[in-house]
Write a protein that holds these residues in place. Structure first.
Motif, short mmCIF file in Angstrom:
data_model
loop_
_atom_site.label_atom_id
_atom_site.label_comp_id
_atom_site.label_asym_id
_atom_site.label_seq_id
_atom_site.Cartn_x
_atom_site.Cartn_y
_atom_site.Cartn_z
N PHE A 173 24.19 40.38 -31.23
CA PHE A 173 24.57 41.01 -29.98
C PHE A 173 26.07 41.29 -29.93
CE2 PHE A 173 20.91 38.33 -29.40
CZ PHE A 173 20.03 39.10 -28.66
N SER A 174 26.41 42.51 -29.59
CA SER A 174 27.80 42.84 -29.30
C SER A 174 28.07 42.60 -27.81
CB SER A 174 28.08 44.31 -29.64
OG SER A 174 27.49 45.15 -28.65
N PRO A 175 29.34 42.52 -27.41
CA PRO A 175 29.62 42.39 -25.98
C PRO A 175 29.03 43.53 -25.16
CG PRO A 175 31.60 41.98 -27.28
CD PRO A 175 30.56 42.50 -28.23
N TYR A 176 28.92 44.70 -25.78
CA TYR A 176 28.45 45.88 -25.05
C TYR A 176 26.94 45.90 -24.90
CZ TYR A 176 33.17 46.75 -26.55
OH TYR A 176 34.51 46.60 -26.79
N SER A 177 26.22 45.38 -25.89
CA SER A 177 24.77 45.27 -25.74
C SER A 177 24.41 44.26 -24.65
CB SER A 177 24.10 44.89 -27.06
OG SER A 177 24.50 43.61 -27.50
N LEU A 178 25.20 43.18 -24.56
CA LEU A 178 24.98 42.21 -23.48
C LEU A 178 25.21 42.85 -22.12
CD1 LEU A 178 26.48 38.73 -24.46
CD2 LEU A 178 24.10 39.45 -24.39
N GLN A 179 26.25 43.67 -22.02
CA GLN A 179 26.54 44.33 -20.76
C GLN A 179 25.39 45.23 -20.32
OE1 GLN A 179 29.15 43.66 -18.86
NE2 GLN A 179 28.47 45.10 -17.27
N LEU B 177 25.75 32.04 -21.12
CA LEU B 177 25.03 32.56 -22.29
C LEU B 177 25.96 32.69 -23.49
CD1 LEU B 177 22.38 33.92 -23.42
CD2 LEU B 177 23.34 36.08 -22.60
N PHE B 178 25.51 32.16 -24.64
CA PHE B 178 26.20 32.33 -25.92
C PHE B 178 25.23 32.97 -26.91
CE2 PHE B 178 28.68 29.10 -23.89
CZ PHE B 178 29.96 29.17 -24.43
N VAL B 179 25.69 34.02 -27.59
CA VAL B 179 24.85 34.70 -28.59
C VAL B 179 25.70 35.02 -29.83
CG1 VAL B 179 23.17 35.71 -27.00
CG2 VAL B 179 25.31 36.91 -27.44
N PRO B 180 25.08 35.13 -31.01
CA PRO B 180 25.85 35.44 -32.22
C PRO B 180 26.05 36.94 -32.40
CG PRO B 180 23.56 35.04 -32.79
CD PRO B 180 23.67 34.82 -31.31
N PHE B 181 27.17 37.27 -33.04
CA PHE B 181 27.41 38.66 -33.46
C PHE B 181 27.49 38.74 -34.98
CE2 PHE B 181 30.45 42.23 -34.30
CZ PHE B 181 29.56 43.25 -33.99
N ILE B 182 28.45 38.02 -35.58
CA ILE B 182 28.51 37.92 -37.05
C ILE B 182 28.03 36.54 -37.43
CG2 ILE B 182 30.01 37.92 -39.08
CD1 ILE B 182 31.82 39.89 -37.66
N PHE C 208 35.87 41.06 -35.01
CA PHE C 208 34.86 40.38 -35.83
C PHE C 208 34.46 39.03 -35.24
CE2 PHE C 208 37.55 42.97 -38.64
CZ PHE C 208 36.60 43.83 -39.17
N PRO C 209 33.99 38.99 -33.99
CA PRO C 209 33.64 37.69 -33.40
C PRO C 209 32.37 37.12 -34.01
CG PRO C 209 32.98 39.47 -31.93
CD PRO C 209 33.74 40.11 -33.05
N LEU C 210 32.36 35.80 -34.17
CA LEU C 210 31.13 35.13 -34.60
C LEU C 210 30.16 35.00 -33.45
CD1 LEU C 210 33.14 34.39 -36.90
CD2 LEU C 210 31.91 32.24 -37.13
N LEU C 211 30.69 34.62 -32.29
CA LEU C 211 29.87 34.43 -31.10
C LEU C 211 30.47 35.22 -29.95
CD1 LEU C 211 29.32 30.55 -31.22
CD2 LEU C 211 27.68 32.31 -31.89
#
Length: 230
Positions: A145-151, A127-132, A219-222
């Motif tokens: 999505f942040s890494p924590y919302s995915l978790q 799974l790949f999702v955008p953050f910024i 500041f990750p893009l994905l």
């Protein structure tokens, strides 16, 4: 602008240059190739398959491919359906691949539930999702999505992250916008070979600067994750 960029993207896809057109695209494809090689197997569902961009790559490591999208985006698309209510039996797939799609569904938690349902025991989610990221695919662009919302979503569906990571930083985000505007402004002219060479040079510089100044940890893009059942 979305329509103009969509036309440019289709042209770049046809020329085999789509992912090489931006610093983020280069990083994304390299990461996807590594993860698909490591984790994809068996019968794979390409959820939100679009123009079947990943079909050939996935089939290098899986023995069967099913591409699904909400509408007929490609003449060879296998199935039209809603990611929030997948038209497949429980445990139908050994691998679900979903890249930059979940932000376009109004209820991503329902899509995650459906992914869990169609995954076979021991199956893998890539799974790949955008953050910024800028607004795209409007008006169907709903979430980041942040890494924590995915978790949280993984845990709610009894899925465990086996591996995870982040792609790109602030420099790469600004650089992606610059490269997009450059190609939109120049690539349609007869001297597009020169436009492309300038763009490739920009991409190399952007990647170097992003590694030093981009702060992808903040500041990750994905954001990406490999997940499986507990």
């Amino acid at each position: 602008m979305d329509q103009a960029y969509s036309q440019l993207w289709k042209r770049l896809l046809a020329e085999g240059r789509a992912f090489a057109s931006s610093a983020l695209g280069v990083e994304l494809m390299a990461t996807q190739q590594t993860l698909i090689q490591q984790w994809a197997r068996g019968r794979v569902l390409d959820l939100g398959a679009g123009d079947l961009t990943y079909r050939a790559l996935l089939l290098q490591h899986a023995h069967a491919y099913v591409g699904l999208d909400i509408e007929k985006t490609h003449p060879e698309l296998n199935c039209v359906g809603d990611g929030e209510k997948l038209p497949f039996a429980d445990g139908s797939f050994d691998t679900v691949f979903c890249s930059e799609v979940m932000e376009h569904t109004p209820h991503p938690w329902l899509m995650m539930r459906e992914i869990r349902r169609v995954l076979a025991p021991g199956g893998r989610l890539i799974l790949f999702v955008p953050f910024i990221y800028y607004l795209h695919g409007e008006p169907h662009d709903y979430y980041r999505f942040s890494p924590y919302s995915l978790q949280v979503e993984l845990q709610a569906n009894q899925l465990k992250a086996l591996q995870s990571g982040r792609l790109g930083g602030l420099v790469m985000f600004l650089g992606m916008l610059m490269q997009n505007f450059w190609l939109l402004a120049t690539y349609r002219f007869p001297v597009r070979w020169l436009s492309w060479r300038v763009n490739v040079g920009m991409g190399r510089l952007i990647r170097l600067l992003d590694k030093r100044f981009g702060m992808p940890h903040k500041f990750p893009l994905l954001v990406w994750v490999i997940a499986s059942d507990l």
